[in-house]
Design a protein around this motif. Structure first.
Motif, short mmCIF file in Angstrom:
data_model
loop_
_atom_site.label_atom_id
_atom_site.label_comp_id
_atom_site.label_asym_id
_atom_site.label_seq_id
_atom_site.Cartn_x
_atom_site.Cartn_y
_atom_site.Cartn_z
N SER A 113 0.80 -1.23 0.00
CA SER A 113 0.00 0.00 0.00
C SER A 113 0.83 1.28 0.00
O SER A 113 0.31 2.35 -0.28
CB SER A 113 -0.95 0.01 1.20
N SER A 114 2.13 1.17 0.30
CA SER A 114 2.94 2.39 0.40
C SER A 114 3.56 2.82 -0.92
O SER A 114 4.20 3.87 -0.99
CB SER A 114 4.04 2.21 1.45
N GLY A 115 3.37 2.03 -1.99
CA GLY A 115 3.90 2.45 -3.28
C GLY A 115 4.20 1.26 -4.18
O GLY A 115 4.16 0.11 -3.76
N ALA A 120 5.66 -4.39 -5.71
CA ALA A 120 6.57 -5.30 -6.41
C ALA A 120 7.21 -6.28 -5.43
O ALA A 120 7.37 -7.48 -5.74
CB ALA A 120 7.65 -4.49 -7.13
N ALA A 121 7.56 -5.80 -4.23
CA ALA A 121 8.12 -6.69 -3.21
C ALA A 121 7.08 -7.72 -2.75
O ALA A 121 7.42 -8.88 -2.47
CB ALA A 121 8.62 -5.87 -2.01
N ASP A 127 5.30 -14.84 -5.43
CA ASP A 127 5.84 -15.73 -6.47
C ASP A 127 6.74 -16.80 -5.87
O ASP A 127 6.71 -17.96 -6.29
CB ASP A 127 6.62 -14.92 -7.50
N ARG A 128 7.54 -16.42 -4.90
CA ARG A 128 8.47 -17.38 -4.30
C ARG A 128 7.84 -18.21 -3.20
O ARG A 128 8.30 -19.31 -2.92
CB ARG A 128 9.71 -16.63 -3.79
N SER A 168 -3.94 -2.13 -3.37
CA SER A 168 -3.21 -3.27 -2.81
C SER A 168 -4.02 -3.92 -1.71
O SER A 168 -4.61 -3.25 -0.86
CB SER A 168 -1.87 -2.81 -2.25
N GLY A 169 -4.04 -5.24 -1.72
CA GLY A 169 -4.81 -6.00 -0.76
C GLY A 169 -6.11 -6.54 -1.33
O GLY A 169 -6.68 -7.49 -0.78
#
Length: 257
Positions: A113-115, A120-121, A127-128, A168-169
């Motif tokens: 939510s912060s950017g 991406a993180a 993904d991992r 996000s979320g």
């Protein structure tokens, strides 16, 4: 067996709001906490050993950030910190404790939510982590993943779903990913299996009057393999007191630890 999970939004802050005075009255066998915002040296006194619990922590390298913990009445047979991915493990997001054939994991997904860089993180983590979830589903053990997944799965799981579909979320790709955890890997969202009622939330923004108006999100889960999930007998979200911007999710199991 009773398991509680809570994103404490700073374990020292939660302590100051009475979390560790409340905890001994809950008769919990295992308590998973996330977002410690503390280093090992900060975890002392009642935070380290409330009411004779064994305690285990995986702290982030960055001060005042992330981190997860597990409190247990019984000493685990084994404790494992991290997932083996340096970028993830530096943020202290995964802690596993084994008790006989059962593994309980305290997990804290990144928030995007912060950017864009944090979203991406989050996708990097997802993904991992998915193949790791597949391995857990296939390992032959009973698994309970407790924590803040930072994803509301369905429209019922947040108050203002229409206006959050690009946030996000509640992004379509996040929700699809979580659906695959349930449908493809066979994990069970225990709370929703037992309670299908609307307006069952675990997190409320500090902005506006989200708490007072119950404008919340259900982003904290106990997600489990089918065998142990079938033994869940009762679920609840504790809202009488506030220790954090999240509320404790409490689940009882017909299982002897």
């Amino acid at each position: 067996m009773r398991i509680i999970t809570l994103n404490v939004n700073g374990v020292r802050s939660a302590a100051s709001k009475g979390f560790f005075r409340w905890l001994p009255m809950q008769a919990a066998d295992i308590v998973c906490v996330q977002e410690l915002k503390a280093q090992a040296g900060d975890i002392t006194g009642e935070i380290a050993s409330p009411d004779r619990y064994q305690s285990y922590f995986h702290c982030a390298e960055k001060k005042g950030y992330s981190g997860v913990g597990i409190y247990a009445r019984r000493q685990p047979d084994n404790v494992m910190e991290g997932v083996g991915v340096p970028e993830i493990d530096a943020e202290g997001r995964y802690l596993r404790a084994d008790f006989g054939p059962l593994s309980v994991i305290s997990i804290y997904f990144p928030s995007g939510s912060s950017g864009e860089h944090r979203q991406a993180a989050k996708f990097f983590f997802m993904d991992r982590f998915f193949p790791m979830l597949r391995n857990l589903a296939d390992c032959g053990r009973e698994i309970i993943l407790c924590g803040d997944w930072n994803i509301a799965h369905k429209e019922i799981d947040l108050k203002n779903w229409r206006s959050n579909q690009k946030n996000s979320g509640f992004l379509p790709e996040e929700r699809l990913w979580l659906s695959e955890v349930f449908q493809d890997l066979g994990f069970i969202d225990i709370f929703r299996r037992i309670n299908q009622q609307p307006e069952q939330y675990t997190w409320w923004s500090n902005r506006g009057q989200a708490w007072a108006k119950n404008v919340g999100w259900r982003i904290d889960y106990q997600i489990a393999t089918p065998g142990i999930a079938a033994r869940a007998t009762a679920v609840s979200i504790y809202k009488t007191e506030r220790f954090s911007d999240h509320s404790p999710l409490i689940i009882d199991y017909d299982y002897n630890l």
